[in-house]
Write a protein that holds these residues in place. Structure first.
Motif, PDB file in Angstrom:
ATOM      1  N   UNK A 166      -7.174   5.540   3.668  1.00 33.65           N
ATOM      2  CA  UNK A 166      -5.996   6.035   2.971  1.00 33.65           C
ATOM      3  C   UNK A 166      -5.004   4.906   2.684  1.00 33.65           C
ATOM      4  N   UNK A 167      -4.846   3.989   3.642  1.00 28.84           N
ATOM      5  CA  UNK A 167      -3.902   2.888   3.468  1.00 28.84           C
ATOM      6  C   UNK A 167      -4.336   1.985   2.318  1.00 28.84           C
ATOM      7  N   UNK A 168      -5.642   1.755   2.209  1.00 21.89           N
ATOM      8  CA  UNK A 168      -6.166   0.909   1.134  1.00 21.89           C
ATOM      9  C   UNK A 168      -5.947   1.567  -0.233  1.00 21.89           C
ATOM     10  N   UNK A 169      -6.202   2.849  -0.348  1.00 20.72           N
ATOM     11  CA  UNK A 169      -6.000   3.573  -1.599  1.00 20.72           C
ATOM     12  C   UNK A 169      -4.516   3.611  -1.944  1.00 20.72           C
TER      13      UNK A 169
ATOM     14  N   UNK B 129      -2.257   1.399  -1.154  1.00 22.69           N
ATOM     15  CA  UNK B 129      -1.874   0.063  -1.619  1.00 22.69           C
ATOM     16  C   UNK B 129      -2.321  -0.157  -3.063  1.00 22.69           C
ATOM     17  N   UNK B 130      -3.528   0.316  -3.416  1.00 24.59           N
ATOM     18  CA  UNK B 130      -4.011   0.181  -4.795  1.00 24.59           C
ATOM     19  C   UNK B 130      -3.139   0.972  -5.765  1.00 24.59           C
ATOM     20  N   UNK B 131      -2.797   2.192  -5.378  1.00 22.98           N
ATOM     21  CA  UNK B 131      -1.958   3.041  -6.236  1.00 22.98           C
ATOM     22  C   UNK B 131      -0.573   2.416  -6.423  1.00 22.98           C
TER      23      UNK B 131
ATOM     24  N   UNK C 193       0.197  -0.776  -6.271  1.00 25.51           N
ATOM     25  CA  UNK C 193       0.028  -1.945  -7.139  1.00 25.51           C
ATOM     26  C   UNK C 193      -0.093  -1.508  -8.600  1.00 25.51           C
ATOM     27  N   UNK C 194      -0.868  -0.454  -8.855  1.00 26.14           N
ATOM     28  CA  UNK C 194      -1.059   0.051 -10.206  1.00 26.14           C
ATOM     29  C   UNK C 194       0.251   0.583 -10.781  1.00 26.14           C
ATOM     30  N   UNK C 195       1.018   1.306  -9.968  1.00 30.29           N
ATOM     31  CA  UNK C 195       2.279   1.886 -10.429  1.00 30.29           C
ATOM     32  C   UNK C 195       3.324   0.808 -10.702  1.00 30.29           C
ATOM     33  N   UNK C 196       3.468  -0.145  -9.795  1.00 32.42           N
ATOM     34  CA  UNK C 196       4.531  -1.144  -9.929  1.00 32.42           C
ATOM     35  C   UNK C 196       4.202  -2.240 -10.932  1.00 32.42           C
ATOM     36  N   UNK C 197       2.997  -2.223 -11.495  1.00 38.17           N
ATOM     37  CA  UNK C 197       2.627  -3.239 -12.469  1.00 38.17           C
ATOM     38  C   UNK C 197       3.534  -3.185 -13.696  1.00 38.17           C
ATOM     39  N   UNK C 198       3.857  -1.985 -14.173  1.00 32.83           N
ATOM     40  CA  UNK C 198       4.695  -1.836 -15.360  1.00 32.83           C
ATOM     41  C   UNK C 198       6.065  -1.243 -15.045  1.00 32.83           C
ATOM     42  N   UNK C 199       6.367  -1.019 -13.792  1.00 33.17           N
ATOM     43  CA  UNK C 199       7.650  -0.423 -13.420  1.00 33.17           C
ATOM     44  C   UNK C 199       8.760  -1.478 -13.485  1.00 33.17           C
ATOM     45  N   UNK C 200       9.918  -1.060 -13.959  1.00 32.68           N
ATOM     46  CA  UNK C 200      11.068  -1.958 -14.042  1.00 32.68           C
ATOM     47  C   UNK C 200      12.108  -1.532 -13.011  1.00 32.68           C
ATOM     48  N   UNK C 201      12.623  -2.486 -12.282  1.00 29.93           N
ATOM     49  CA  UNK C 201      13.662  -2.207 -11.302  1.00 29.93           C
ATOM     50  C   UNK C 201      14.989  -2.031 -12.040  1.00 29.93           C
ATOM     51  N   UNK C 202      15.605  -0.869 -11.849  1.00 27.18           N
ATOM     52  CA  UNK C 202      16.872  -0.594 -12.518  1.00 27.18           C
ATOM     53  C   UNK C 202      17.984  -0.549 -11.489  1.00 27.18           C
ATOM     54  N   UNK C 203      19.079  -1.219 -11.810  1.00 22.53           N
ATOM     55  CA  UNK C 203      20.254  -1.214 -10.944  1.00 22.53           C
ATOM     56  C   UNK C 203      21.474  -0.922 -11.816  1.00 22.53           C
ATOM     57  N   UNK C 204      22.443  -0.253 -11.213  1.00 26.95           N
ATOM     58  CA  UNK C 204      23.686   0.070 -11.903  1.00 26.95           C
ATOM     59  C   UNK C 204      24.847  -0.455 -11.090  1.00 26.95           C
ATOM     60  N   UNK C 205      25.894  -0.927 -11.789  1.00 28.82           N
ATOM     61  CA  UNK C 205      27.100  -1.415 -11.116  1.00 28.82           C
ATOM     62  C   UNK C 205      27.972  -0.236 -10.709  1.00 28.82           C
TER      63      UNK C 205
END
Length: 137
Positions: free
Chosen positions: A1-4, A6-8, A10-22
């Motif tokens: 489960x831990x390996x799967x 980690x893969x998920x 990695x796949x999700x954060x590949x195109x995810x953008x970190x958004x922050x607001x002031x």
């Protein structure tokens, strides 16, 4: 489960953008409590009061009874206020305008001389007099 997992991740954060607001910045909030789930809309603007974590913000909405609510970063987007524009339409001549408006400063110089535009466009060659009258109305 831990390996799967980690893969998920990695796949999700590949195109995810970190958004922050002031804090103090204006945001729009996605209103998901609509009768039809496909009819969501952005409401606001609201003001960021504080940041609880990397993904949660306290937003103060002016039109809400509660005032402040906690929203996830996925339900927020930055609010950009459009600049106001004023167009001045005058059918009188410019000389008369300049005489009457001494000391009056017009913020946007978008003054249109429609009689001059009509003369320069040679509408009489392309349109009948009835069509020209309809356009002027």
């Amino acid at each position: 489960m831990t390996e799967v997992q980690a893969k998920r991740k990695t796949w999700y954060t590949k195109n995810a953008a970190l958004r922050r607001f002031r804090i103090g910045g204006q945001v729009l909030v996605l209103a998901t409590c609509q009768p039809n789930k496909m009819a969501v809309r952005w409401t606001g603007p609201g003001v960021i009061e504080s940041q609880l974590s990397d993904t949660n913000y306290i937003v103060k909405m002016a039109n809400k009874r509660d005032g402040t609510l906690i929203y996830h970063v996925n339900l927020l987007k930055p609010y950009h206020q459009r600049p106001e524009q004023i167009n001045l339409v005058i059918s009188e001549s410019r000389e008369k305008l300049e005489d009457e408006s001494e000391g009056l400063e017009i913020p946007y110089p978008n003054v249109y001389d429609f009689e001059g535009i009509i003369r320069d466009s040679a509408l009489e060659d392309r349109l009948s007099s009835l069509e020209i009258d309809a356009l002027s109305k």
